[in-house]
Motif scaffolding. Structure first.
Motif, short mmCIF file in Angstrom:
data_model
loop_
_atom_site.label_atom_id
_atom_site.label_comp_id
_atom_site.label_asym_id
_atom_site.label_seq_id
_atom_site.Cartn_x
_atom_site.Cartn_y
_atom_site.Cartn_z
N GLN A 142 2.49 16.40 24.84
CA GLN A 142 3.68 15.56 24.63
C GLN A 142 3.68 14.90 23.26
N LEU A 143 2.49 14.59 22.77
CA LEU A 143 2.39 13.89 21.48
C LEU A 143 2.62 14.86 20.33
N LYS A 144 3.39 14.42 19.36
CA LYS A 144 3.75 15.25 18.22
C LYS A 144 3.24 14.62 16.93
N PRO A 145 3.13 15.44 15.87
CA PRO A 145 2.72 14.88 14.58
C PRO A 145 3.69 13.82 14.07
N LEU A 146 3.19 12.94 13.25
CA LEU A 146 4.01 11.89 12.66
C LEU A 146 5.14 12.53 11.85
N ASP A 147 6.37 12.09 12.12
CA ASP A 147 7.51 12.65 11.39
C ASP A 147 8.29 11.53 10.69
N LYS A 148 9.33 11.93 9.98
CA LYS A 148 10.10 10.98 9.17
C LYS A 148 10.73 9.88 10.03
N LEU A 149 11.27 10.26 11.19
CA LEU A 149 11.92 9.29 12.06
C LEU A 149 10.92 8.24 12.56
N THR A 150 9.72 8.70 12.93
CA THR A 150 8.69 7.77 13.40
C THR A 150 8.26 6.83 12.28
N ILE A 151 8.12 7.38 11.08
CA ILE A 151 7.74 6.55 9.93
C ILE A 151 8.79 5.47 9.67
N GLU A 152 10.07 5.86 9.73
CA GLU A 152 11.16 4.90 9.52
C GLU A 152 11.14 3.80 10.58
N THR A 153 10.85 4.19 11.82
CA THR A 153 10.77 3.20 12.91
C THR A 153 9.63 2.23 12.67
N ILE A 154 8.48 2.75 12.24
CA ILE A 154 7.32 1.90 11.95
C ILE A 154 7.64 0.94 10.82
N GLU A 155 8.28 1.44 9.78
CA GLU A 155 8.60 0.60 8.62
C GLU A 155 9.61 -0.49 8.97
N LYS A 156 10.56 -0.17 9.86
CA LYS A 156 11.53 -1.19 10.31
C LYS A 156 10.82 -2.30 11.08
N LYS A 157 9.87 -1.90 11.93
CA LYS A 157 9.11 -2.89 12.70
C LYS A 157 8.27 -3.75 11.76
N ASN A 158 7.66 -3.10 10.78
CA ASN A 158 6.85 -3.85 9.81
C ASN A 158 7.70 -4.86 9.05
N LYS A 159 8.90 -4.44 8.67
CA LYS A 159 9.81 -5.32 7.93
C LYS A 159 10.22 -6.50 8.79
N PHE A 160 10.48 -6.23 10.08
CA PHE A 160 10.86 -7.31 11.00
C PHE A 160 9.73 -8.32 11.13
N PHE A 161 8.51 -7.82 11.31
CA PHE A 161 7.36 -8.72 11.46
C PHE A 161 7.09 -9.51 10.18
N LEU A 162 7.29 -8.87 9.03
CA LEU A 162 7.10 -9.56 7.75
C LEU A 162 8.13 -10.66 7.59
N ASN A 163 9.38 -10.36 7.94
CA ASN A 163 10.44 -11.37 7.85
C ASN A 163 10.19 -12.51 8.82
N SER A 164 9.72 -12.16 10.02
CA SER A 164 9.42 -13.18 11.03
C SER A 164 8.28 -14.08 10.55
N ALA A 165 7.26 -13.44 9.96
CA ALA A 165 6.12 -14.21 9.46
C ALA A 165 6.54 -15.13 8.32
N SER A 166 7.41 -14.60 7.45
CA SER A 166 7.91 -15.40 6.33
C SER A 166 8.72 -16.59 6.82
N TYR A 167 9.58 -16.33 7.83
CA TYR A 167 10.39 -17.40 8.40
C TYR A 167 9.50 -18.46 9.06
N TYR A 168 8.47 -17.99 9.75
CA TYR A 168 7.54 -18.90 10.42
C TYR A 168 6.81 -19.78 9.40
N GLN A 169 6.39 -19.17 8.30
CA GLN A 169 5.70 -19.92 7.26
C GLN A 169 6.62 -20.97 6.63
N LYS A 170 7.87 -20.56 6.38
CA LYS A 170 8.83 -21.51 5.80
C LYS A 170 9.12 -22.65 6.76
#
Length: 273
Positions: free
Chosen positions: A224-252
């Motif tokens: 069932q598991l497939k190699p990392l693809d472009k869509l998965t990478i984009e999803t990961i990067e969106k999550k990373n961006k959300f967490f970074l923004n959340s962390a920045s907001y929390y710090q502020k």
């Protein structure tokens, strides 16, 4: 006159034949020399020690193996891929986790050393869906043949203070091929680092390495598991961006709260003087 002509003709034919054979022989000699040079160059390249950070080979289409320089060196440099922790450069566990990430879009939990993978790891987890896929252990000397795309685990022993892990990338009739880091430090001759014999004895399969082997751990994902693809990478990067923004907001928010707290404290002290 005819006799003289015949003798001359035969002489010319003989010389032509001799020259052709000589030319053919020289051609073979040149070809042999060229192949010999290539063979010797390849052997030298295989034996040449790769420096730290050098690429030693590529397995499973896109998983790069890097040289750790020597097996006693620990870089203490963390490696991240798309914001996800892979491990310490360029240890064997880092390679195993990065291979899992790139080929299965999953990771396994942190371990102190490769030796701990045998008893500690129970599953790998998909990085996007967070779904867990069980791992199945096969001790060395098992009724089933080694399985491709499995973890080959070594216990702590001489020359292996933390054990070792390699990835089985090919299963042949009488051997397996593995990809790994921090075992040997030469450049791979193909898409694998080593080929290890398999022995079938009394109905059981043994991996006949010169080092003791725990066995192999199968990833039970039913393909069932497939190699990392472009869509998965984009999803990961969106999550990373959300967490970074959340962390920045929390710090502020914390900074504003702290500033207001200090201001109110000073105001309170001033009013009660």
């Amino acid at each position: 006159m005819k006799l003289v002509f015949t003798v001359c003709l035969l002489t010319v034919i003989y010389q032509s034949s001799h020259l052709a054979k000589s030319s053919k022989s020289e051609g073979k000699s040149i070809k042999f020399s060229y192949l010999q040079i290539l063979r010797e160059k390849r052997l030298v390249n295989e034996k040449r020690i790769a420096r730290y950070n050098d690429i030693v080979g590529v397995s499973s289409s896109n998983v790069i193996g890097y040289s750790n320089g020597n097996d006693s060196f620990i870089s203490n440099e963390d490696n991240y891929l798309y914001g996800i922790y892979m491990g310490i450069k360029w240890q064997c566990v880092e390679y195993a986790r990065r291979w899992t990430f790139l080929r299965k879009s999953s990771i396994f939990e942190s371990v102190n050393g490769a030796n701990d993978m045998w008893n500690q790891l129970k599953y790998i987890e998909n990085v996007v869906e967070k779904k867990k896929y069980p791992l199945k252990k096969h001790s060395n000397g098992h009724r089933n043949r080694p399985i491709n795309e499995s973890y080959l685990i070594y216990p702590i022993q001489k020359d292996m203070p933390y054990g070792h892990v390699a990835i089985i990338v090919d299963v042949l009739t009488n051997s397996i091929r593995v990809a790994e880091q921090n075992f040997y430090f030469h450049y791979w001759k193909g898409n694998y680092s080593r080929e290890i014999p398999i022995l079938f004895k009394n109905g059981l399969y043994y991996i006949e390495d010169k080092y003791q082997v725990y066995g192999w751990i199968e990833i039970n994902d039913n393909k069932q598991l497939k190699p990392l693809d472009k869509l998965t990478i984009e999803t990961i990067e969106k999550k990373n961006k959300f967490f970074l923004n959340s962390a920045s907001y929390y710090q502020k928010s914390n900074f504003i709260f702290f500033t207001l707290f200090i201001y109110n404290l000073m105001l309170f002290q001033y009013l009660h003087l």
